[in-house]
Scaffold this motif. Structure first.
Motif, PDB file in Angstrom:
ATOM      1  N   ASP A  31       0.860  -1.172   0.000  1.00  0.00           N
ATOM      2  CA  ASP A  31       0.000   0.000   0.000  1.00  0.00           C
ATOM      3  C   ASP A  31       0.901   1.226   0.000  1.00  0.00           C
ATOM      4  O   ASP A  31       1.827   1.326   0.792  1.00  0.00           O
ATOM      5  CB  ASP A  31      -0.870  -0.029   1.265  1.00  0.00           C
ATOM      6  CG  ASP A  31      -1.784   1.176   1.379  1.00  0.00           C
ATOM      7  OD1 ASP A  31      -1.862   1.951   0.411  1.00  0.00           O
ATOM      8  OD2 ASP A  31      -2.405   1.338   2.445  1.00  0.00           O
ATOM      9  N   ASN A  32       0.648   2.167  -0.918  1.00  0.00           N
ATOM     10  CA  ASN A  32       1.482   3.371  -0.989  1.00  0.00           C
ATOM     11  C   ASN A  32       1.201   4.359   0.138  1.00  0.00           C
ATOM     12  O   ASN A  32       1.927   5.319   0.315  1.00  0.00           O
ATOM     13  CB  ASN A  32       1.269   4.082  -2.336  1.00  0.00           C
ATOM     14  CG  ASN A  32       2.147   3.485  -3.422  1.00  0.00           C
ATOM     15  OD1 ASN A  32       2.805   2.481  -3.202  1.00  0.00           O
ATOM     16  ND2 ASN A  32       2.154   4.092  -4.586  1.00  0.00           N
ATOM     17  N   GLY A  33       0.126   4.128   0.891  1.00  0.00           N
ATOM     18  CA  GLY A  33      -0.218   5.055   1.964  1.00  0.00           C
ATOM     19  C   GLY A  33       0.786   4.992   3.106  1.00  0.00           C
ATOM     20  O   GLY A  33       1.549   4.038   3.245  1.00  0.00           O
ATOM     21  N   LEU A  34       0.785   6.033   3.929  1.00  0.00           N
ATOM     22  CA  LEU A  34       1.685   6.074   5.084  1.00  0.00           C
ATOM     23  C   LEU A  34       1.280   5.039   6.128  1.00  0.00           C
ATOM     24  O   LEU A  34       0.096   4.819   6.357  1.00  0.00           O
ATOM     25  CB  LEU A  34       1.659   7.464   5.720  1.00  0.00           C
ATOM     26  CG  LEU A  34       2.308   8.609   4.923  1.00  0.00           C
ATOM     27  CD1 LEU A  34       2.082   9.919   5.655  1.00  0.00           C
ATOM     28  CD2 LEU A  34       3.789   8.363   4.716  1.00  0.00           C
ATOM     29  N   LYS A  35       2.276   4.426   6.756  1.00  0.00           N
ATOM     30  CA  LYS A  35       1.994   3.483   7.850  1.00  0.00           C
ATOM     31  C   LYS A  35       1.943   4.284   9.148  1.00  0.00           C
ATOM     32  O   LYS A  35       2.943   4.885   9.544  1.00  0.00           O
ATOM     33  CB  LYS A  35       3.100   2.419   7.924  1.00  0.00           C
ATOM     34  CG  LYS A  35       3.169   1.523   6.706  1.00  0.00           C
ATOM     35  CD  LYS A  35       4.319   0.511   6.845  1.00  0.00           C
ATOM     36  CE  LYS A  35       4.460  -0.317   5.573  1.00  0.00           C
ATOM     37  NZ  LYS A  35       5.007   0.456   4.438  1.00  0.00           N
TER      38      LYS A  35
END
Length: 330
Positions: free
Chosen positions: A108-112
């Motif tokens: 997932d390219n979203g921030l962790k």
């Protein structure tokens, strides 16, 4: 259903404002890259060796990167044979499809973010790439989401770095944890983590020095910062983001390789993508470094830092053509 129509439908959930930012932000790359591809297709009509050679030149000129271009051309040759494509005008949707494939990652390219408690995000990168500005814009983004944000002024060496971060803190309305210029950056990070815990902050965004004159010292310093953060918040830093200036092209790729080897990068931020005709560097970095591009800078406004989306990126590149194709396809 055509690939262009699928592409258009896949991003219908995006807001019109985000789609517009990508389309406008990639104007220079679209002019230099896609319009040259379209011109090649109109002129050559037939897919032959000369066609592939000219397409190769266009892709390399857009800073897609030699290794990635060779891979892409090989994949196009296979698809052309498999689909029995003869006319050049049938190749553009295939090219778009391949570009999306090169940019996609399994992650997932979203921030962790931490499932609960404090999230710590560390920013690294050389001076002049827009690191402090990126931190300021990210702080604004989180604040708009209702999160409590703190900034850590860990670049204690560059003249004016602490003040620059403070200016962003004032603009966004968040506090900056700092020490005097020349202080130990790891000590600043320790103070910042303690302050974030005490104040119940959700997000701590950490600036770091961007010196490359002495790479060994810089990397040792980053590792020390990393250890201090991890000791205080065991699952942190949750993200280590390398900020790169897209206008520097292949130099950005070199920086990504250098930092990627040493600092446990989890993602990239490409700034000034709106200011370059060589937006193909996004593809080169994704392919050759193997680290996802998480955000791109598409302008100077506070909300011009956008989450990267491979389909959105390719849609914006082929904006005019997607509209026409989608309209023509039932």
């Amino acid at each position: 259903m055509s690939f262009f129509k699928k592409l258009k439908e896949s991003i219908t959930g995006k807001t019109e404002a985000v789609t517009k930012k990508f389309t406008e932000g990639l104007t220079k790359t679209r002019t230099a890259f896609v319009e040259r591809v379209e011109d090649l297709i109109i002129r050559r009509k037939k897919i032959d060796e000369e066609f592939y050679e000219e397409l190769e030149e266009i892709l390399i000129g857009a800073d897609v990167g030699v290794n990635t271009v060779m891979k892409l051309i090989d994949e196009l040759r296979v698809e052309v044979r498999k689909r029995r494509i003869e006319n050049a005008d049938e190749l553009q949707p295939v090219l778009s499809e391949k570009l999306v494939g090169l940019l996609r990652s399994d992650e997932d390219n979203g921030l962790k973010l931490a499932p609960s408690g404090l999230t710590v995000i560390l920013f690294v990168g050389v001076n002049g790439v827009g690191k402090t500005t990126t931190i300021g814009k990210m702080a604004h983004r989180f604040k708009q989401e209702g999160k409590k944000v703190l900034l850590a002024a860990g670049d204690t060496f560059r003249a004016g770095a602490i003040e620059q971060l403070e200016v962003w803190g004032q603009r966004v309305g968040v506090d900056v944890i700092k020490q005097q210029a020349g202080s130990d950056p790891a000590a600043v990070m320790y103070d910042a983590v303690q302050a974030a815990k005490t104040r119940g902050a959700d997000i701590l965004l950490c600036d770091t020095a961007g010196r490359l004159q002495n790479k060994v010292n810089l990397m040792e310093e980053l590792n020390k910062i990393y250890r201090v953060i991890k000791r205080e918040v065991p699952d942190a830093p949750h993200e280590v983001l390398l900020v790169l200036d897209a206008t520097t092209g292949q130099n950005a790729l070199s920086q990504a390789k250098l930092f990627g080897d040493k600092t446990g990068l989890t993602g990239l931020v490409l700034t000034k993508l709106d200011g370059t005709a060589k937006g193909g560097i996004v593809i080169a970095i994704r392919q050759e470094v193997g680290i996802p591009v998480k955000f791109v800078g598409l302008g100077e406004k506070m909300d011009d830092l956008q989450e990267f989306d491979s389909e959105q990126f390719v849609h914006a590149l082929f904006a005019g053509l997607v509209t026409e194709e989608a309209a023509d396809t039932p």
